[in-house]
Design a protein around this motif. Structure first.
Motif, PDB file in Angstrom:
ATOM      1  N   MET A  14      34.898  21.511   0.557  1.00 43.88           N
ATOM      2  CA  MET A  14      35.213  21.385   1.986  1.00 43.88           C
ATOM      3  C   MET A  14      35.622  19.966   2.331  1.00 43.88           C
ATOM      4  O   MET A  14      36.463  19.747   3.219  1.00 43.88           O
ATOM      5  CB  MET A  14      34.004  21.815   2.832  1.00 43.88           C
ATOM      6  N   ALA A  15      35.058  18.983   1.650  1.00 43.14           N
ATOM      7  CA  ALA A  15      35.371  17.588   1.956  1.00 43.14           C
ATOM      8  C   ALA A  15      36.744  17.188   1.438  1.00 43.14           C
ATOM      9  O   ALA A  15      37.490  16.461   2.102  1.00 43.14           O
ATOM     10  CB  ALA A  15      34.289  16.680   1.378  1.00 43.14           C
ATOM     11  N   THR A  16      37.079  17.654   0.239  1.00 39.74           N
ATOM     12  CA  THR A  16      38.345  17.218  -0.387  1.00 39.74           C
ATOM     13  C   THR A  16      39.480  18.198  -0.165  1.00 39.74           C
ATOM     14  O   THR A  16      40.654  17.846  -0.295  1.00 39.74           O
ATOM     15  CB  THR A  16      38.131  17.035  -1.885  1.00 39.74           C
ATOM     16  N   GLY A  17      39.147  19.464   0.117  1.00 30.84           N
ATOM     17  CA  GLY A  17      40.182  20.476   0.227  1.00 30.84           C
ATOM     18  C   GLY A  17      40.706  20.929  -1.115  1.00 30.84           C
ATOM     19  O   GLY A  17      41.703  21.663  -1.188  1.00 30.84           O
ATOM     20  N   GLU A  18      40.038  20.537  -2.203  1.00 30.75           N
ATOM     21  CA  GLU A  18      40.457  20.901  -3.549  1.00 30.75           C
ATOM     22  C   GLU A  18      39.593  22.047  -4.077  1.00 30.75           C
ATOM     23  O   GLU A  18      38.419  22.176  -3.732  1.00 30.75           O
ATOM     24  CB  GLU A  18      40.321  19.686  -4.496  1.00 30.75           C
ATOM     25  N   GLN A  19      40.201  22.883  -4.923  1.00 35.02           N
ATOM     26  CA  GLN A  19      39.448  23.977  -5.529  1.00 35.02           C
ATOM     27  C   GLN A  19      38.479  23.459  -6.586  1.00 35.02           C
ATOM     28  O   GLN A  19      38.666  22.376  -7.140  1.00 35.02           O
ATOM     29  CB  GLN A  19      40.412  24.985  -6.158  1.00 35.02           C
ATOM     30  N   ALA A  20      37.450  24.281  -6.854  1.00 32.62           N
ATOM     31  CA  ALA A  20      36.458  23.924  -7.879  1.00 32.62           C
ATOM     32  C   ALA A  20      36.041  25.196  -8.601  1.00 32.62           C
ATOM     33  O   ALA A  20      36.110  26.300  -8.054  1.00 32.62           O
ATOM     34  CB  ALA A  20      35.257  23.230  -7.245  1.00 32.62           C
ATOM     35  N   ARG A  21      35.593  25.002  -9.833  1.00 31.46           N
ATOM     36  CA  ARG A  21      35.194  26.153 -10.644  1.00 31.46           C
ATOM     37  C   ARG A  21      33.930  25.799 -11.422  1.00 31.46           C
ATOM     38  O   ARG A  21      33.759  24.671 -11.872  1.00 31.46           O
ATOM     39  CB  ARG A  21      36.315  26.525 -11.604  1.00 31.46           C
ATOM     40  N   THR A  22      33.030  26.788 -11.574  1.00 26.86           N
ATOM     41  CA  THR A  22      31.781  26.552 -12.293  1.00 26.86           C
ATOM     42  C   THR A  22      31.278  27.858 -12.868  1.00 26.86           C
ATOM     43  O   THR A  22      31.825  28.937 -12.587  1.00 26.86           O
ATOM     44  CB  THR A  22      30.719  25.934 -11.359  1.00 26.86           C
ATOM     45  N   ARG A  23      30.251  27.734 -13.701  1.00 27.34           N
ATOM     46  CA  ARG A  23      29.595  28.913 -14.259  1.00 27.34           C
ATOM     47  C   ARG A  23      28.135  28.926 -13.828  1.00 27.34           C
ATOM     48  O   ARG A  23      27.506  27.880 -13.703  1.00 27.34           O
ATOM     49  CB  ARG A  23      29.699  28.937 -15.773  1.00 27.34           C
ATOM     50  N   THR A  24      27.617  30.134 -13.591  1.00 27.37           N
ATOM     51  CA  THR A  24      26.220  30.291 -13.198  1.00 27.37           C
ATOM     52  C   THR A  24      25.572  31.350 -14.062  1.00 27.37           C
ATOM     53  O   THR A  24      26.248  32.182 -14.689  1.00 27.37           O
ATOM     54  CB  THR A  24      26.099  30.719 -11.720  1.00 27.37           C
TER      55      THR A  24
END
Length: 439
Positions: free
Chosen positions: A385-395
């Motif tokens: 939300m702060a950068t407007g960039e997408q992110a990806r992770t594993r849970t």
């Protein structure tokens, strides 16, 4: 000889005495007559005295009545003067020649009058009121005996309601004209505000495509807004359609009176129906009916009319999109979601994820994930939300003793102004054998 002479003298004396006696008798009779006349005069004087005494008593009575009438007239005059002063209404009295007879204290400030103006023609004075037809209206009232009403403004901007009426005496004689000046400055201000409010309401209705109508049941009096005409595809008119025509348009297929009774009993009623305009175009209209009651009976109803054609089309398109999304979800077992800036789930679509409670809307990750994992995901999402960039992770989720790995991808959720209002995410379960150690 001497005897004869003596007899002659005696005879003369007797004759003189006889003559004297006759004179005395005559004088007595005259005195008696005079006495009778005096007695009659005395009686007349006595009668006159009684009449004068009676007249004096009548004069005293009349004087007392006149004094009482003077006191009553003085009291009535004081009452009228105090009444005029208490009402604080400027009043002007003119005679038949339009000369000033009297005026109340408030009239001084309204008309710029002074005490020496009494007796002067009203047309010769420079008044503080923009009312050039005052003298003409006075003549009209004298000629027709019909009251005249005007609105006039003073030089300092105040507004007054001017009423001119014939001045009638108790004998119903016309002796002049009475003018009253009632200040309506506040009313004029409210009228201006009302006109502005109506103009703003009409503009707002036009912008929002929201029409309205009002129906007073007694007399079937109907008023409609300009936007109501536009929604129905009709030219705007000053008058509403006749009630039977209006009722058929406002509630197609239903008796409007039944709808109003239902609204009175159960609250607002909303009707949705197709509308075919005169040109053949079909629209969808929603009308919400509200009712005012008196003693349990409806007396007035108002309706808010909205063209919902575009909304209906959007709903149809949304249902189609959901259907297509459902079909796509069946082919791709991923869960889609949106979270607001507080990271509360506001929309979820797709198959449930192991270890995730249902329903998920309204919850946050901290409600069901271990605190360290919840804090880690919150940091990643806040960064999106702060950068407007997408992110990806594993849970990794644990449910019923079984561990499952998931691939999660987050992107910014923006409104129409491109402002970030949350995140949009995707969660896909990783098949066994492909899961790594996680992010």
């Amino acid at each position: 000889e001497e005897l004869r002479q003596t007899r002659e003298r005696l005879q003369g004396t007797i004759e003189e005495m006889e003559a004297s006696r006759e004179d005395v008798q005559l004088a007595y009779e005259e005195m008696q007559s005079t006495n009778e006349e005096l007695q009659s005069t005395n009686e007349e004087l006595t009668t006159s005295k009684e009449e004068l005494q009676s007249l004096n008593e009548e004069l005293v009575t009349v004087n007392q009545e006149l004094q009482r009438k003077i006191e009553e007239l003085s009291k009535a005059n004081n009452d009228v003067r105090n009444l005029l002063d208490a009402t604080d209404i400027a009043t002007l009295f003119l005679d038949r020649g339009l000369a000033i007879q009297r005026f109340t204290a408030p009239a001084k400030g309204v008309l710029n009058l002074i005490p020496t103006d009494v007796g002067r023609p009203i047309g010769d004075l420079a008044l503080n009121l923009r009312y050039d037809s005052l003298a003409g209206d006075a003549r009209e009232v004298l000629a027709t005996l019909v009251p005249v009403e005007r609105q006039a403004q003073t030089d300092d901007g105040r507004w007054f309601l001017v009423r001119a009426r014939p001045y009638r005496t108790v004998e119903n004689m016309i002796e002049g004209v009475v003018f009253t000046f009632t200040e309506i400055t506040a009313v004029k201000g409210l009228e201006l505000e009302l006109r502005q409010s109506r103009a703003w309401l009409a503009q707002a209705q036009r912008i929002g495509h929201l029409g309205s109508w009002r129906w007073v049941l007694r007399g079937d009096r109907v008023t409609v807004s300009d936007e109501w005409y536009r929604i129905y595809g009709l030219p705007v008119k000053d008058d509403a359609p006749p009630f039977p025509e209006f009722a058929a348009m406002a509630s197609p297929g239903r008796d409007l009176r039944e709808v109003v009774r239902e609204a009175a009993a159960d609250g607002p009623v909303t009707l949705e129906f197709p509308l075919t305009r005169p040109g053949g175009e079909t629209r969808v209209v929603a009308t919400t009916v509200l009712t005012a009651t008196a003693d349990g009976e409806p007396v007035e109803a108002v309706g808010a009319v909205l063209d919902i054609t575009d909304r209906k089309r959007a709903e149809d398109e949304l249902r189609t999109a959901h259907l297509r999304l459902g079909l796509a979800s069946d082919a791709c077992p991923a869960r889609l979601f949106q979270q607001d800036r507080a990271l509360r789930y506001v929309w979820v679509f797709g198959p449930p994820i192991p270890g995730t409670p249902e329903p998920l809307v309204g919850r946050t990750d901290a409600d069901f994930l271990p605190p360290p994992e919840a804090r880690r995901l919150a940091a990643i999402k806040e960064g999106v939300m702060a950068t407007g960039e997408q992110a990806r992770t594993r849970t990794v989720r644990l449910q019923d003793g079984r561990t499952s790995a998931f691939d999660e991808e987050y992107g910014p959720w923006r409104d129409a102004d491109r402002t970030v209002i949350g995140i949009t995410g995707r969660v896909t379960e990783i098949p066994e054998g492909e899961a790594g150690d996680g992010a």
